[in-house]
Design an enzyme around this catalytic site. Structure first.
Site, short mmCIF file in Angstrom:
data_model
loop_
_atom_site.label_atom_id
_atom_site.label_comp_id
_atom_site.label_asym_id
_atom_site.label_seq_id
_atom_site.Cartn_x
_atom_site.Cartn_y
_atom_site.Cartn_z
N LYS A 35 31.01 4.80 -66.18
CA LYS A 35 30.25 3.67 -65.66
C LYS A 35 31.13 2.46 -65.46
O LYS A 35 30.79 1.49 -64.78
CB LYS A 35 29.14 3.30 -66.65
CG LYS A 35 28.17 4.41 -66.95
CD LYS A 35 27.27 4.00 -68.15
CE LYS A 35 26.65 5.22 -68.75
NZ LYS A 35 25.92 4.88 -70.01
N GLY A 36 32.32 2.49 -66.11
CA GLY A 36 33.16 1.30 -66.22
C GLY A 36 33.57 0.67 -64.90
O GLY A 36 33.74 -0.54 -64.81
N ASP A 83 38.11 0.99 -64.02
CA ASP A 83 38.15 -0.33 -64.63
C ASP A 83 39.54 -0.66 -65.19
O ASP A 83 40.08 -1.72 -64.92
CB ASP A 83 37.08 -0.46 -65.73
CG ASP A 83 37.04 0.71 -66.70
OD1 ASP A 83 37.95 1.57 -66.67
OD2 ASP A 83 36.08 0.80 -67.49
N ASP A 130 44.74 2.86 -69.19
CA ASP A 130 45.19 2.66 -70.56
C ASP A 130 46.27 3.71 -70.84
O ASP A 130 47.41 3.55 -70.43
CB ASP A 130 43.97 2.79 -71.47
CG ASP A 130 44.25 2.44 -72.92
OD1 ASP A 130 44.96 1.47 -73.17
OD2 ASP A 130 43.73 3.15 -73.80
N LYS A 134 46.91 -1.69 -68.52
CA LYS A 134 47.58 -1.91 -69.81
C LYS A 134 48.84 -1.07 -69.81
O LYS A 134 48.88 0.02 -70.41
CB LYS A 134 46.67 -1.41 -70.95
CG LYS A 134 45.50 -2.27 -71.30
CD LYS A 134 44.91 -1.76 -72.62
CE LYS A 134 43.47 -2.13 -72.78
NZ LYS A 134 42.87 -1.52 -73.99
N PHE A 174 41.83 -4.70 -76.96
CA PHE A 174 40.61 -4.05 -76.51
C PHE A 174 39.70 -5.08 -75.86
O PHE A 174 39.28 -6.04 -76.48
CB PHE A 174 39.89 -3.34 -77.65
CG PHE A 174 38.88 -2.36 -77.14
CD1 PHE A 174 39.27 -1.11 -76.66
CD2 PHE A 174 37.54 -2.71 -77.07
CE1 PHE A 174 38.35 -0.22 -76.14
CE2 PHE A 174 36.60 -1.82 -76.55
CZ PHE A 174 37.01 -0.57 -76.08
N ASP A 180 33.08 -1.43 -71.66
CA ASP A 180 32.17 -1.44 -72.80
C ASP A 180 32.87 -1.19 -74.13
O ASP A 180 34.01 -0.71 -74.19
CB ASP A 180 31.12 -0.33 -72.62
CG ASP A 180 31.70 1.06 -72.88
OD1 ASP A 180 32.75 1.38 -72.27
OD2 ASP A 180 31.14 1.81 -73.70
N ARG A 223 28.99 -4.42 -71.21
CA ARG A 223 29.37 -4.15 -69.81
C ARG A 223 28.93 -5.25 -68.86
O ARG A 223 29.57 -5.50 -67.84
CB ARG A 223 28.71 -2.84 -69.32
CG ARG A 223 29.27 -1.58 -69.92
CD ARG A 223 28.79 -0.37 -69.11
NE ARG A 223 28.90 0.88 -69.82
CZ ARG A 223 30.00 1.63 -69.89
NH1 ARG A 223 31.11 1.23 -69.30
NH2 ARG A 223 30.00 2.77 -70.55
P1 IMP Z 1 42.91 6.26 -70.29
O1 IMP Z 1 42.57 7.67 -69.94
O2 IMP Z 1 43.46 6.15 -71.68
O3 IMP Z 1 43.79 5.58 -69.28
O4 IMP Z 1 41.56 5.47 -70.42
C1 IMP Z 1 40.88 4.96 -69.39
C2 IMP Z 1 39.47 4.65 -69.86
O5 IMP Z 1 39.42 4.22 -71.23
C3 IMP Z 1 38.93 3.51 -69.07
O6 IMP Z 1 38.28 3.95 -67.91
C4 IMP Z 1 37.97 2.87 -70.06
O7 IMP Z 1 36.70 3.48 -69.97
C5 IMP Z 1 38.53 3.16 -71.41
N1 IMP Z 1 39.26 1.99 -71.95
C6 IMP Z 1 40.59 1.84 -72.09
N2 IMP Z 1 40.91 0.64 -72.59
C7 IMP Z 1 39.73 -0.01 -72.74
C8 IMP Z 1 39.39 -1.33 -73.22
O8 IMP Z 1 40.22 -2.18 -73.59
N3 IMP Z 1 38.06 -1.61 -73.24
C9 IMP Z 1 37.10 -0.74 -72.85
N4 IMP Z 1 37.37 0.49 -72.40
C10 IMP Z 1 38.68 0.85 -72.35
MG MG Z 2 36.08 4.29 -67.90
#
Ligand code: IMP
Ligand code: MG
Length: 179
Positions: free
Chosen positions: A42-43, A99, A102, A130, A151, A158, A164
């Protein structure tokens, strides 16, 4: 400001201005072509709405839902498709929208999945990046802001499904998730 927010990292005006700039850049890059923007639920919802409203090229939208963090604050490393796009992607210019990047695991897995779907092109746009948290190679083609390893919530992001709807990006107080 919400009482569980430590500080506002990106205010609403700054956020929307930058997203409009991203839309300009994307519109230039795809000039004369059509685009299918696919948002990760949903992000990505708030970012996607803001971004696509400023695109000047013919654009269609779709959605995809993959598993993410559950209620924690770091990745599980496992990505499952929970809800897939409804259409044939053959010949489409696809822009995957999320969104935040990470670890990069989610978008890497989704891009690999889409690589087998005969798209004309696949690019990635993220509202936030990030960079220092990256575990795999994942460079978004477009991103709004590089942010530190904190975070954050709001504008679609969220913590355990809360926050959100905040109209800005804020750093969540550690006390909220370190109990
Ligand atoms: P990745 O697969 O680790 O790159 O994560 C991506 C997903 O993790 C994003 O789409 C977010 O839903 C969640 N995420 C990563 N960092 C944050 C944060 O600081 N706040 C909220 N959600 C996060
Ligand atoms: Mg997400």
């Amino acid at each position: 400001m919400h009482p569980n927010i430590e500080r506002v990292l990106i205010d609403e005006v700054t956020l929307k201005k930058r997203i409009a700039e991203m839309a300009e850049e994307i519109s230039r890059d795809y000039a004369g072509q059509e685009l299918l923007v696919i948002g990760l639920l949903k992000g990505a919802a708030y970012f996607m709405v803001e971004l696509t409203q400023h695109l000047t090229i013919p654009t269609q939208i779709d959605f995809l839902k993959v598993s993410s963090y559950g209620s924690g604050t770091s990745t599980t490393g496992k990505v499952d498709i929970q809800f897939d796009t409804s259409r044939n992607l053959s010949g489409k210019n696809v822009l995957l929208v999320d969104d935040v990047v990470d670890s990069g695991l989610t978008l890497k897995a989704v891009r690999e999945l889409f690589a087998g779907r005969n798209c004309r092109s696949i690019r990635i746009a993220a509202m936030l990046d990030k960079k220092e948290r990256r575990l795999v190679k994942m460079l978004p083609d477009y991103y709004g802001f590089e942010i530190p390893d904190e975070f954050v919530v709001g504008f679609g992001l969220d913590y355990a499904e809360d926050y959100r709807t905040l109209p800005y990006i804020g750093v969540l107080k550690r006390s909220v998730y370190q109990k």
